[in-house]
Motif scaffolding. Structure first.
Motif, PDB file in Angstrom:
ATOM      1  N   GLU A 222       0.811  -1.220   0.000  1.00 19.58           N
ATOM      2  CA  GLU A 222       0.000   0.000   0.000  1.00 19.58           C
ATOM      3  C   GLU A 222       0.847   1.275   0.000  1.00 19.58           C
ATOM      4  OE1 GLU A 222      -2.620  -0.195   3.336  1.00 19.58           O
ATOM      5  OE2 GLU A 222      -3.810  -1.856   2.520  1.00 19.58           O
ATOM      6  N   TYR A 224       2.413   2.830   2.476  1.00 15.06           N
ATOM      7  CA  TYR A 224       2.057   3.688   3.609  1.00 15.06           C
ATOM      8  C   TYR A 224       3.346   4.240   4.226  1.00 15.06           C
ATOM      9  CZ  TYR A 224      -0.512   4.915   7.957  1.00 15.06           C
ATOM     10  OH  TYR A 224      -1.083   5.562   9.030  1.00 15.06           O
ATOM     11  N   ASN A 339       1.568  -1.952   5.617  1.00 16.30           N
ATOM     12  CA  ASN A 339       0.278  -1.386   5.250  1.00 16.30           C
ATOM     13  C   ASN A 339      -0.409  -0.789   6.469  1.00 16.30           C
ATOM     14  OD1 ASN A 339       0.774  -2.293   2.674  1.00 16.30           O
ATOM     15  ND2 ASN A 339      -0.541  -4.093   2.859  1.00 16.30           N
TER      16      ASN A 339
END
Length: 377
Positions: A222, A224, A339
């Motif tokens: 993701e 992040y 994530n």
């Protein structure tokens, strides 16, 4: 699946010889022996505490898993024993790094009012400009204690925080293109390049921990992450002489890994966990300094070490008989995280049979936002 236990330092024969007692020791003999043991251990720890230099090209260009595992074991050993490694032949062209440094320098030259328009506002977003003295990095998680530290000895640096640009909730704060031409494009490209390296290093860590190579892929995809541009302005040494003062105080990082790109000025110091002393992480041209963060330490049940580090002022240049000034310093840190909703719980290969994990499960967001809220409260 074979279990792993934390890799401990090898024994110290010289110390063992020192502690073999005669049949009867006087108090002074015992005191002297204890002193020699401590001194011998400290000397050994200082002599063996070295940040390893890893040729990552051997992993990236390996033709077999067996070849990859050789480098993977070196990386895991570095994170186990020191918590830091230098990564060479990492695949990021020096020209790409230089462009990021140039754009970062141009950004910090902007008028203060232009930068404060982009001010950091929310720990959940963790984006925007942070002016000198706004942050005080520390190991404390107590907001009031950190506030007092910040008032007494703030960190003398300014930063610009950049996250994933497609986030549906939190947006990056970008300077106008006319004020900082090519800044946004350069930083977004660098963000992606660093993420790709992060994935590769996490794959090597997975192999080194006897997991499947792609074990972490769906736990970090993701992006992040947080790209932090850092500027340490020149500062008079008198301002750095107060108790607890540093350009950036002693702390560990929060996520999985930190990729640190340094200029030639240096100032990063890493704490030797055996002696408590800080030792320089001298810049090596063409390398990236990488350290394990808190969440990777928790994931591995402390098999991998999240080591304290700080930034101190480099040698200063005299400007009068009683005062000197330090040179400016630049660095770029890419804070890699799992994530946002990933549960960080003890990995199966990092738990000794019959024992319990050291830490309860926690999500990435819970841990990182909690630490940031305390830091900026």
């Amino acid at each position: 699946m074979r279990t792993l236990s934390p890799i401990l330092s090898s024994g110290l024969p010289s110390v063992r010889r020192l502690v073999t007692p005669p049949r009867a020791w006087s108090v002074s003999q015992k005191r002297n022996a204890a002193h020699h043991v401590r001194r011998a251990f400290a000397t050994h720890a200082e002599n063996t505490f070295r940040i390893p230099l890893i040729d990552f090209g051997k992993y990236l260009n390996a033709s077999s898993i067996a070849e990859k595992e050789q480098t993977a074991q070196d990386i895991v050993r570095g994170f186990t024993e020191v918590g830091f490694i230098y990564l060479n032949n990492h695949g990021i062209p020096q020209e790409t790094v230089q462009q990021a440094f140039e754009q970062s320098a141009e950004f910090f030259k902007l008028p203060h009012e232009k930068k404060t328009e982009l001010a950091w506002r929310d720990p959940r977003a963790n984006r925007g400009f942070v002016q000198v003295g706004r942050e005080r990095v520390t190991q404390s998680a107590d907001a009031e204690e950190i506030k007092q530290l910040r008032e007494k000895a703030p960190d003398y640096k300014e930063s610009m925080e950049i996250g994933r640009d497609w986030d549906a909730t939190y947006k990056n704060y970008w300077p106008a293109e006319a004020d900082a031409p090519r800044f946004r494009r350069t930083m977004l490209g660098f963000f992606q390049t660093c993420h790709e390296l992060h994935v590769s290093v996490m794959r090597s860590i997975a192999l080194g921990l006897k997991l499947e190579e792609a074990f972490f892929d769906d736990k970090v995809h993701e992006q992040y992450h947080n790209l932090r541009l850092l500027s340490y302005p020149p500062i008079k040494t008198q301002l750095l002489s107060s108790d607890g003062q540093a350009r950036a105080g002693a702390h560990s990082d929060y996520g999985t890994l930190t990729l640190l790109f340094q200029d030639s000025v240096g100032g990063l110091e890493v704490q030797n966990p055996h002696t408590g002393q800080f030792q320089p992480a001298t810049p090596i041209p063409g390398t990236i300094v990488i350290n394990a963060g808190d969440l990777l330490a928790r994931w591995s049940n402390d098999v991998l070490r999240s080591t304290l580090h700080r930034v101190v002022a480099p040698p200063a240049k005299a400007i009068s008989e009683t005062e000197a000034i330090t040179p400016a310093r630049q660095s770029i840190a890419y804070f890699c995280n799992p994530n946002q909703g990933a549960e960080i719980a003890c990995l199966p290969t990092c738990l000794v049979p019959g024992s319990k994990p050291k830490y309860p499960p926690v999500t990435t967001e819970e841990y990182i936002v909690g630490r940031l809220q305390a830091t900026y409260a």
